[in-house]
Design an enzyme around this catalytic site. Structure first.
Site, PDB file in Angstrom:
ATOM      1  N   GLU A   1      17.578  13.047 -16.384  1.00 55.48           N
ATOM      2  CA  GLU A   1      16.692  12.399 -17.362  1.00 55.48           C
ATOM      3  C   GLU A   1      15.214  12.098 -17.080  1.00 55.48           C
ATOM      4  O   GLU A   1      15.095  12.260 -15.709  1.00 55.48           O
ATOM      5  CB  GLU A   1      17.175  10.929 -17.485  1.00 55.48           C
ATOM      6  CG  GLU A   1      18.625  10.991 -17.902  1.00 55.48           C
ATOM      7  CD  GLU A   1      19.243   9.502 -17.831  1.00 55.48           C
ATOM      8  OE1 GLU A   1      18.529   8.444 -17.720  1.00 55.48           O
ATOM      9  OE2 GLU A   1      20.627   9.223 -17.566  1.00 55.48           O
TER      10      GLU A   1
ATOM     11  N   LYS B   1      12.179  10.185 -15.932  1.00 56.99           N
ATOM     12  CA  LYS B   1      11.913   8.950 -15.026  1.00 56.99           C
ATOM     13  C   LYS B   1      10.854   8.169 -16.020  1.00 56.99           C
ATOM     14  O   LYS B   1       9.617   8.689 -15.785  1.00 56.99           O
ATOM     15  CB  LYS B   1      11.782   9.069 -13.591  1.00 56.99           C
ATOM     16  CG  LYS B   1      11.677   7.599 -13.005  1.00 56.99           C
ATOM     17  CD  LYS B   1      11.755   7.967 -11.644  1.00 56.99           C
ATOM     18  CE  LYS B   1      11.843   6.222 -10.883  1.00 56.99           C
ATOM     19  NZ  LYS B   1      10.783   5.340 -10.989  1.00 56.99           N
TER      20      LYS B   1
ATOM     21  N   ASP C   1       7.814   5.749 -16.815  1.00 57.59           N
ATOM     22  CA  ASP C   1       7.133   4.638 -15.905  1.00 57.59           C
ATOM     23  C   ASP C   1       6.736   3.549 -16.525  1.00 57.59           C
ATOM     24  O   ASP C   1       5.635   3.188 -17.141  1.00 57.59           O
ATOM     25  CB  ASP C   1       5.714   5.716 -15.555  1.00 57.59           C
ATOM     26  CG  ASP C   1       5.084   4.971 -14.365  1.00 57.59           C
ATOM     27  OD1 ASP C   1       5.655   4.081 -13.688  1.00 57.59           O
ATOM     28  OD2 ASP C   1       4.094   5.147 -14.251  1.00 57.59           O
TER      29      ASP C   1
ATOM     30  N   TYR D   1      19.063   3.332 -20.742  1.00 54.85           N
ATOM     31  CA  TYR D   1      19.736   4.352 -19.643  1.00 54.85           C
ATOM     32  C   TYR D   1      20.844   4.074 -18.854  1.00 54.85           C
ATOM     33  O   TYR D   1      21.414   4.833 -18.149  1.00 54.85           O
ATOM     34  CB  TYR D   1      18.569   5.107 -18.970  1.00 54.85           C
ATOM     35  CG  TYR D   1      17.691   4.279 -18.165  1.00 54.85           C
ATOM     36  CD1 TYR D   1      18.107   3.488 -17.119  1.00 54.85           C
ATOM     37  CD2 TYR D   1      16.282   4.005 -18.485  1.00 54.85           C
ATOM     38  CE1 TYR D   1      17.304   2.313 -16.381  1.00 54.85           C
ATOM     39  CE2 TYR D   1      15.254   3.197 -17.892  1.00 54.85           C
ATOM     40  CZ  TYR D   1      15.970   2.394 -16.746  1.00 54.85           C
ATOM     41  OH  TYR D   1      15.158   1.590 -16.129  1.00 54.85           O
TER      42      TYR D   1
ATOM     43  N   LYS E   1      10.242  12.795  -7.781  1.00 53.68           N
ATOM     44  CA  LYS E   1       8.928  12.382  -8.214  1.00 53.68           C
ATOM     45  C   LYS E   1       8.188  13.354  -8.162  1.00 53.68           C
ATOM     46  O   LYS E   1       8.102  14.275  -7.328  1.00 53.68           O
ATOM     47  CB  LYS E   1       8.410  11.276  -7.099  1.00 53.68           C
ATOM     48  CG  LYS E   1       9.080   9.874  -7.114  1.00 53.68           C
ATOM     49  CD  LYS E   1       8.377   8.867  -8.122  1.00 53.68           C
ATOM     50  CE  LYS E   1       7.989   7.603  -7.465  1.00 53.68           C
ATOM     51  NZ  LYS E   1       7.393   6.859  -8.153  1.00 53.68           N
TER      52      LYS E   1
ATOM     53  N   CYS F   1     -29.881  -5.633  -3.446  1.00 53.82           N
ATOM     54  CA  CYS F   1     -28.938  -5.215  -4.671  1.00 53.82           C
ATOM     55  C   CYS F   1     -29.661  -4.433  -5.568  1.00 53.82           C
ATOM     56  O   CYS F   1     -30.807  -4.444  -5.911  1.00 53.82           O
ATOM     57  CB  CYS F   1     -28.749  -6.712  -5.328  1.00 53.82           C
ATOM     58  SG  CYS F   1     -28.018  -6.589  -6.958  1.00 53.82           S
TER      59      CYS F   1
ATOM     60  N   CYS G   1     -30.995  -6.596  -8.776  1.00 51.48           N
ATOM     61  CA  CYS G   1     -32.100  -7.589  -8.791  1.00 51.48           C
ATOM     62  C   CYS G   1     -32.880  -7.603  -7.617  1.00 51.48           C
ATOM     63  O   CYS G   1     -33.950  -8.218  -7.443  1.00 51.48           O
ATOM     64  CB  CYS G   1     -31.309  -9.013  -8.809  1.00 51.48           C
ATOM     65  SG  CYS G   1     -30.330  -9.562  -7.405  1.00 51.48           S
TER      66      CYS G   1
ATOM     67  N   CYS H   1     -23.901  -8.894  -3.634  1.00 50.67           N
ATOM     68  CA  CYS H   1     -25.239  -9.556  -3.785  1.00 50.67           C
ATOM     69  C   CYS H   1     -25.036 -10.958  -3.673  1.00 50.67           C
ATOM     70  O   CYS H   1     -24.280 -11.562  -4.130  1.00 50.67           O
ATOM     71  CB  CYS H   1     -25.741  -9.069  -5.355  1.00 50.67           C
ATOM     72  SG  CYS H   1     -26.937  -9.769  -5.956  1.00 50.67           S
TER      73      CYS H   1
ATOM     74  N   CYS I   1     -28.583 -13.098  -9.993  1.00 50.99           N
ATOM     75  CA  CYS I   1     -28.633 -11.559 -10.120  1.00 50.99           C
ATOM     76  C   CYS I   1     -28.168 -11.328 -11.640  1.00 50.99           C
ATOM     77  O   CYS I   1     -27.242 -11.755 -12.262  1.00 50.99           O
ATOM     78  CB  CYS I   1     -27.674 -10.943  -9.338  1.00 50.99           C
ATOM     79  SG  CYS I   1     -27.457  -9.181  -9.626  1.00 50.99           S
TER      80      CYS I   1
HETATM   81  S1  IVH Z   1      18.805   4.553 -13.634  1.00 50.59           S
HETATM   82  C1  IVH Z   1      21.196   2.397 -10.572  1.00 50.59           C
HETATM   83  N1  IVH Z   1      17.288   6.157 -15.299  1.00 50.59           N
HETATM   84  O1  IVH Z   1      13.350   3.715 -12.275  1.00 50.59           O
HETATM   85  C2  IVH Z   1      19.908   2.703 -11.031  1.00 50.59           C
HETATM   86  N2  IVH Z   1      16.225   4.634 -13.987  1.00 50.59           N
HETATM   87  O2  IVH Z   1      13.249   3.642  -9.221  1.00 50.59           O
HETATM   88  C3  IVH Z   1      19.696   2.414 -12.489  1.00 50.59           C
HETATM   89  N3  IVH Z   1      13.778   4.267 -14.216  1.00 50.59           N
HETATM   90  O3  IVH Z   1      14.759   0.310 -11.448  1.00 50.59           O
HETATM   91  C4  IVH Z   1      18.356   3.061 -12.773  1.00 50.59           C
HETATM   92  N4  IVH Z   1      13.716   5.809 -15.908  1.00 50.59           N
HETATM   93  O4  IVH Z   1      13.334   0.723 -13.747  1.00 50.59           O
HETATM   94  C5  IVH Z   1      17.262   5.041 -14.349  1.00 50.59           C
HETATM   95  N5  IVH Z   1      16.120   7.341 -16.730  1.00 50.59           N
HETATM   96  C6  IVH Z   1      16.279   6.589 -15.827  1.00 50.59           C
HETATM   97  C7  IVH Z   1      14.983   5.891 -15.590  1.00 50.59           C
HETATM   98  C8  IVH Z   1      15.082   4.856 -14.792  1.00 50.59           C
HETATM   99  C9  IVH Z   1      13.047   4.899 -15.187  1.00 50.59           C
HETATM  100  C10 IVH Z   1      13.270   3.268 -13.477  1.00 50.59           C
HETATM  101  C11 IVH Z   1      14.123   1.944 -13.467  1.00 50.59           C
HETATM  102  C12 IVH Z   1      14.715   2.152 -11.922  1.00 50.59           C
HETATM  103  C13 IVH Z   1      13.734   2.603 -11.240  1.00 50.59           C
HETATM  104  C14 IVH Z   1      14.167   3.235  -9.996  1.00 50.59           C
END
Ligand code: IVH
Length: 736
Positions: free
Chosen positions: A112, A114, A116, A224, A312, A410, A413, A428, A433
């Site tokens: 899946e 990830k 942010d 998720y 990552k 500065c 000023c 500064c 200023c």
């Molecule tokens: S599963 C037991 N799925 O990434 C683990 N986490 O670094 C349950 N995150 O704390 C997490 N997308 O906040 C899972 N598709 C995804 C995710 C995801 C983002 C975040 C989540 C987690 C952190 C871990």
């Protein structure tokens, strides 16, 4: 059950149906106008018959009001994080460990994106949303229910006939890229500091105390994983996704089921190509063993499960030429070097400037003018210079000498500058200023602070440049004519501010006089004091003088010293103690602690029986006391006295106002008042000795119902026998 209830229930059913089509499926069937009609029909019905309101009614998304803080909540099962991997070797090791752990069984994986953002657990009891909790430390988080309820895609009731007794869905709360860009553009226009990235903006939004403000942030959640579940059997990630969908909980569009290592690698590559076009920020892929039975076998370490890994992606980078280094003067006088770059396109926007942080950072990376540099936008809005491409360095490039470039003064000023050896930044030292003045005025007028409409960056600059003002409080001496004739353009092409805008500013300044202590403390820009601290200080003090010589802060610092084994000296040095702490230290902890606990400055530490700080730390407390003892703080106090501005805190009722006409009376405001804003109304109540509270309780004396009043507060008031008064009655009560 009566007809009204059935009518309301039918409207609710229709609204939920259309919400789902709009927010989850993105296939609306009716126009916005028709939707509004349904919604208003329900609002009207619920207002006329408050007894038909249910907690999961679509109208209840916006009724959180303003909270004082967040309760700590235990997680049903720990909220774990994931271990990161950065390359194919790490991943291969993960796959091998899974194979070993499963003793010959072959796993199926789900890959899946990830997301942010920040993780959130949402609890449904018998299908109704009852609680939403942040991750916190993994064992306990903050109760942010009112805020999460404002997110339209999160159902207040699960979409099924026989809901499970308990269902905790967990997922990622985030701001879509487009929504984030809009939010930051708006902040800039208001003269506010933009958020560094969508993730910070999300975290900040979810932790706002005013859920009405949260409702304006376009947050969303994708689910998720799960917490505690009772009443429905789920055996795999795939079944979990199916269940989420069946219940109307939003999941990501893209995920991939794979069966071997090559499959994992292909899925990760496929996702990397797709993720740039996703409407939200992703920083990796998550690889999970599908079957829950196999997850049990694999188990977990203290921090992370052994059945899942995060992969990552490298943040996006671009090479470009650094043409010059300029210096920006900040509000506190910090001189920040900025790289002026040949514009280059990176992760969706054109970049022409990047922060260089400070002198040491430039030296460490040996950044020189003329260099080709690699810049990175790791989800950050403000890009950073990662490194210099040495092979492209022109022969004539020499090491950058920041002190040399500054020539000891500065750049704004010409005043003296100084570098504290402890810190990396040059500052500064000239408090007058002009560049600092502009930044301070901007900060003072920002929406979070005193919200002085239309004094953003450009106007603040023009006001300072023309010498009309030097410091924020000078704004209060401006006349309508001075403002109206202010030239925002150039001498050749003048562009005047105009009488209409001038009148707006004067009205906003007038309103600012009535703003509460918390807003004023934030606006003053005291070092270490951000919004949360300012709010907290405003809550526990009577007025500015009470903060300036705060018995609370002095006692708090003493307690911290005492706990650290230092001789607590400050109270002994201070003026004779006032009403709050009649005894001097050394006093027993029993005298020192209770007021601090009640003020919310400390709480018991679970582990060792000592006291720990909450929002305000010792460094901040010291900084506040130092500020008001120093020349700048003294000047603020003196000028505010002359201007007749005395912002009141929530604790004002205990002082001079104790005998005011509203003493002992607690007011709760609901709906919109036509004659004044809520802040002003609250300030007026406090000034007359009353208390302004956020929620109706047994202690409430009056509920003041303005226009468009929500049904919950009124219903609660009726239930508790609290008198409900209209705006007119309220105005009569607060008449001088
Ligand atoms: S599963 C037991 N799925 O990434 C683990 N986490 O670094 C349950 N995150 O704390 C997490 N997308 O906040 C899972 N598709 C995804 C995710 C995801 C983002 C975040 C989540 C987690 C952190 C871990």
């Amino acid at each position: 059950m009566n007809d009204y209830f059935q009518e309301a229930e039918e409207l609710r059913r229709q609204i939920r149906h259309h919400d789902h089509l709009y927010y989850i499926d993105a296939t609306p069937e009716i126009s916005d106008q028709d939707y509004d009609k349904l919604y208003h029909a329900l609002l009207d019905l619920e207002a006329a018959h408050p007894e038909v309101v249910t907690p999961d009614s679509p109208t209840q998304r916006m009724h959180g009001g303003v909270a004082e803080g967040f309760e700590t909540v235990e997680h049903t099962v720990p909220m774990l994080s994931l271990e990161n991997t950065y390359n194919a070797d790490d991943l291969a090791r993960f796959h091998e460990s899974v194979l070993r752990g499963l003793h010959g069984e072959t796993p199926t994986y789900v890959v899946e994106p990830k997301i942010d953002g920040i993780s959130i657990a949402v609890r449904y009891e018998n299908g109704v949303l009852t609680q939403a909790v942040t991750r916190g430390n993994g064992k306990q988080g903050d109760d942010v229910t009112a805020n999460i309820k404002t997110i339209p895609s999160v159902p207040l009731r699960l979409r099924c006939d026989n809901p499970p007794a308990f269902f905790e869905a967990r997922g990622e709360c985030y701001l879509p890229r487009a929504g984030f860009a809009k939010l930051n553009a708006h902040r800039l226009a208001q003269g506010e500091e933009p958020f560094a990235n969508a993730r910070n903006a999300t975290a900040g939004s979810v932790k706002l105390l005013d859920s009405n403000e949260v409702a304006t942030r376009p947050l969303d959640i994708l689910f998720y994983t799960q917490g505690l579940i009772d009443g429905v059997e789920i055996r795999s990630q795939r079944e979990l996704f199916e269940t989420f969908q069946r219940f109307g909980l939003k999941i990501q569009k893209w995920s991939k089921v794979v069966h071997d290592f090559q499959g994992i690698k292909d899925a990760i590559a496929e996702l990397d190509a797709l993720r740039k076009d996703m409407p939200y920020d992703t920083d990796g892929a998550v690889i999970k063993v599908d079957e829950f039975r196999q997850r049990e076998i694999l188990g977990m370490t203290a921090k992370a499960p052994c059945w899942a890994k995060a992969f990552k992606y490298e943040p996006e980078r671009a090479a470009t030429k650094l043409n010059a280094i300029t210096i920006q003067v900040g509000r506190t006088g910090v001189l920040a070097p900025v790289a002026e770059l040949t514009p280059v396109f990176l992760s969706g926007s054109t970049i022409s400037r990047a922060t260089l942080h400070n002198e040491d950072e430039i030296a460490r990376k040996d950044i020189r003018i003329g260099d080709t540099v690699l810049i990175e936008k790791a989800g950050e809005v403000i890009p950073a210079v990662v490194k210099v491409l040495l092979e492209k360095r022109p022969e004539e490039a020499v090491p950058y000498d920041l002190p040399g470039a500054l020539k000891g003064v500065c750049p704004s000023c010409g005043g003296p500058i100084h570098r504290d050896p402890q810190f990396a930044a040059w500052r500064c030292e000239n408090l007058q200023c002009p560049a600092q003045n502009v930044r301070r005025v901007e900060y003072f007028t920002a929406r979070n602070a005193l919200d002085i409409e239309s004094v953003g960056g450009v106007v603040a600059e023009a006001l300072c440049d023309t010498g009309l003002i030097k410091e924020p409080l000078d704004l209060f001496d401006l006349t309508q004519d001075e403002l109206a004739s202010l030239n925002l353009g150039t001498a050749e092409e003048p562009r005047v501010f105009g009488p209409k805008n001038a009148a707006k500013v004067l009205a906003a300044l007038d309103a600012a006089r009535g703003k509460d202590l918390g807003h004023w403390l934030e606006a003053m820009g005291i070092p270490e004091v951000g919004a949360a601290t300012a709010f907290q200080l405003g809550r526990i003090h009577k007025d500015l003088h009470d903060v300036a010589d705060s018995e609370y802060l002095k006692a708090f610092l003493d307690l911290m010293d005492y706990q650290n084994g230092l001789a607590p000296s400050r109270v002994k040095e201070a003026q004779p103690a006032q009403d709050l702490f009649a005894e001097k230290l050394p006093v027993g902890l029993d005298t020192l602690v209770p007021p601090l606990k009640r003020a919310g400055l400390i709480k018991m530490s679970g582990a060792r029986g000592g006291y720990v700080t909450t929002t305000v730390g010792p460094k901040t407390a010291q900084s506040v006391l130092d500020f008001f003892r120093g020349p700048i703080g003294q000047r603020w106090l003196e000028r505010m006295r002359k201007l007749g501005i005395n912002p009141l805190g929530d604790n004002a009722g205990s002082a001079e106002t104790a005998n005011g006409p509203l003493a002992g009376k607690t007011f709760v405001l609901t709906g919109t008042l036509t004659t004044m804003g809520r802040d002003e109304a609250s300030a007026r109540i406090r000034a007359l000795g009353g208390t302004a509270a956020g929620a109706v309780s047994k202690k409430t004396t009056y509920l003041v119902a303005g226009a468009n009043t929500g049904a919950t507060k009124t219903a609660k008031a009726q239930e508790l026998g609290v008198e409900v008064i209209d705006e007119e009655t309220f105005l009569r009560m607060i008449q001088p």
